[in-house]
Design a protein around this motif. Structure first.
Motif, PDB file in Angstrom:
ATOM      1  N   GLN A  64      -9.687  50.861  33.216  1.00 29.89           N
ATOM      2  CA  GLN A  64      -8.538  51.732  32.980  1.00 29.89           C
ATOM      3  C   GLN A  64      -8.443  52.138  31.511  1.00 29.89           C
ATOM      4  O   GLN A  64      -8.990  51.490  30.625  1.00 29.89           O
ATOM      5  CB  GLN A  64      -7.249  51.050  33.432  1.00 29.89           C
ATOM      6  CG  GLN A  64      -7.132  50.973  34.951  1.00 29.89           C
ATOM      7  CD  GLN A  64      -5.740  50.576  35.392  1.00 29.89           C
ATOM      8  OE1 GLN A  64      -5.159  49.632  34.874  1.00 29.89           O
ATOM      9  NE2 GLN A  64      -5.217  51.304  36.371  1.00 29.89           N
ATOM     10  N   ASP A  79       1.276  53.600  29.799  1.00 34.30           N
ATOM     11  CA  ASP A  79       0.834  52.711  30.867  1.00 34.30           C
ATOM     12  C   ASP A  79      -0.641  52.999  31.108  1.00 34.30           C
ATOM     13  O   ASP A  79      -1.130  54.109  30.865  1.00 34.30           O
ATOM     14  CB  ASP A  79       1.615  52.976  32.155  1.00 34.30           C
ATOM     15  CG  ASP A  79       3.061  52.505  32.067  1.00 34.30           C
ATOM     16  OD1 ASP A  79       3.341  51.598  31.251  1.00 34.30           O
ATOM     17  OD2 ASP A  79       3.905  53.048  32.801  1.00 34.30           O
ATOM     18  N   TRP A  90      -3.996  53.862  33.127  1.00 28.76           N
ATOM     19  CA  TRP A  90      -4.326  54.737  34.257  1.00 28.76           C
ATOM     20  C   TRP A  90      -5.822  54.639  34.538  1.00 28.76           C
ATOM     21  O   TRP A  90      -6.600  54.225  33.699  1.00 28.76           O
ATOM     22  CB  TRP A  90      -3.914  56.182  33.988  1.00 28.76           C
ATOM     23  CG  TRP A  90      -4.275  56.707  32.627  1.00 28.76           C
ATOM     24  CD1 TRP A  90      -3.530  56.618  31.488  1.00 28.76           C
ATOM     25  CD2 TRP A  90      -5.482  57.376  32.245  1.00 28.76           C
ATOM     26  NE1 TRP A  90      -4.207  57.187  30.428  1.00 28.76           N
ATOM     27  CE2 TRP A  90      -5.397  57.671  30.866  1.00 28.76           C
ATOM     28  CE3 TRP A  90      -6.630  57.766  32.934  1.00 28.76           C
ATOM     29  CZ2 TRP A  90      -6.410  58.330  30.175  1.00 28.76           C
ATOM     30  CZ3 TRP A  90      -7.639  58.425  32.248  1.00 28.76           C
ATOM     31  CH2 TRP A  90      -7.511  58.697  30.882  1.00 28.76           C
ATOM     32  N   ASP A  91      -6.202  55.000  35.762  1.00 26.31           N
ATOM     33  CA  ASP A  91      -7.595  54.861  36.176  1.00 26.31           C
ATOM     34  C   ASP A  91      -8.483  55.866  35.464  1.00 26.31           C
ATOM     35  O   ASP A  91      -8.312  57.074  35.613  1.00 26.31           O
ATOM     36  CB  ASP A  91      -7.749  55.049  37.690  1.00 26.31           C
ATOM     37  CG  ASP A  91      -7.225  53.864  38.474  1.00 26.31           C
ATOM     38  OD1 ASP A  91      -7.125  52.772  37.888  1.00 26.31           O
ATOM     39  OD2 ASP A  91      -6.916  54.033  39.667  1.00 26.31           O
TER      40      ASP A  91
END
Length: 196
Positions: free
Chosen positions: A9, A68, A70-71
């Motif tokens: 990520q 945050d 994220w992929d």
């Protein structure tokens, strides 16, 4: 640390610096979520005078604003990782996670750089992958290194299993060129993973 993420990520990073107001840059997290700190690996070009240079000047107590996670790349298990230069960064945490899980043995890394001094984490990756850590240099001929650029012949020599994941990342159109070469070699497009 109360921040969770999965290997592969990425995060968006911004600085509390008026010069970079409203600017974000994506970086892959290279450490593991189980560690006490977040790790990013950056290649800094002083002549660019950009965000990576500014991040490199941060000191303990300075603030870095992160999103945050994220992929960027999903960890689909062992496979052939093909990286050009800083394109290695999305694969570092995946390989480390596979190593912690004792599943790294089924992976290979084909890592393209200009010279040996450009190779990130050479010792760690060598210990982790052994003979499955294959380096190719485009501007330096050295023993135990391939020379030139990744091409279909080199790829064909490195593919041990055509039905494994093929993770690709590198600068410019590196990923697209490698993808096209893999497709020409008959690799299923669904097994080829490219992200940002």
């Amino acid at each position: 640390m109360n921040y969770s993420f999965d290997a592969g990520q990425a995060i968006e990073v911004s600085l509390e610096n008026p010069r970079f107001q409203g600017e974000n840059a994506p970086f892959t997290l290279t450490g593991l979520s189980s560690e006490k700190y977040l790790e990013l690996i950056l290649k800094v070009y002083a002549e660019h005078n950009g965000m990576t240079l500014e991040i490199s000047k941060l000191k303990e107590g300075d603030r870095l604003i992160i999103s945050d996670a994220w992929d960027s790349y999903k960890n689909l298990g062992p496979g052939l990782f093909i990286a050009g230069g800083t394109g290695i960064t999305p694969f570092v945490a995946i390989l480390r996670q596979l190593n912690v899980e004792n599943r790294v043995a089924g992976s290979q890394l084909l890592f393209a750089n200009k010279t040996e001094k450009d190779i990130f984490l050479q010792q760690e990756l060598g210990q982790m992958l052994g003979k499955n850590f294959i380096n190719i240099l485009s501007r330096e001929k050295k023993d135990n290194f391939l020379y030139g650029h990744i091409n279909p012949e080199i790829l064909k020599d490195q593919i041990s299993r055509p039905n494994q994941p093929f993770y690709i990342c590198g600068p410019g159109n590196f990923a697209e060129q490698i993808r096209d070469q893999l497709l020409e070699l008959g690799i299923d497009k669904d097994m080829i993973i490219i992200s940002y």
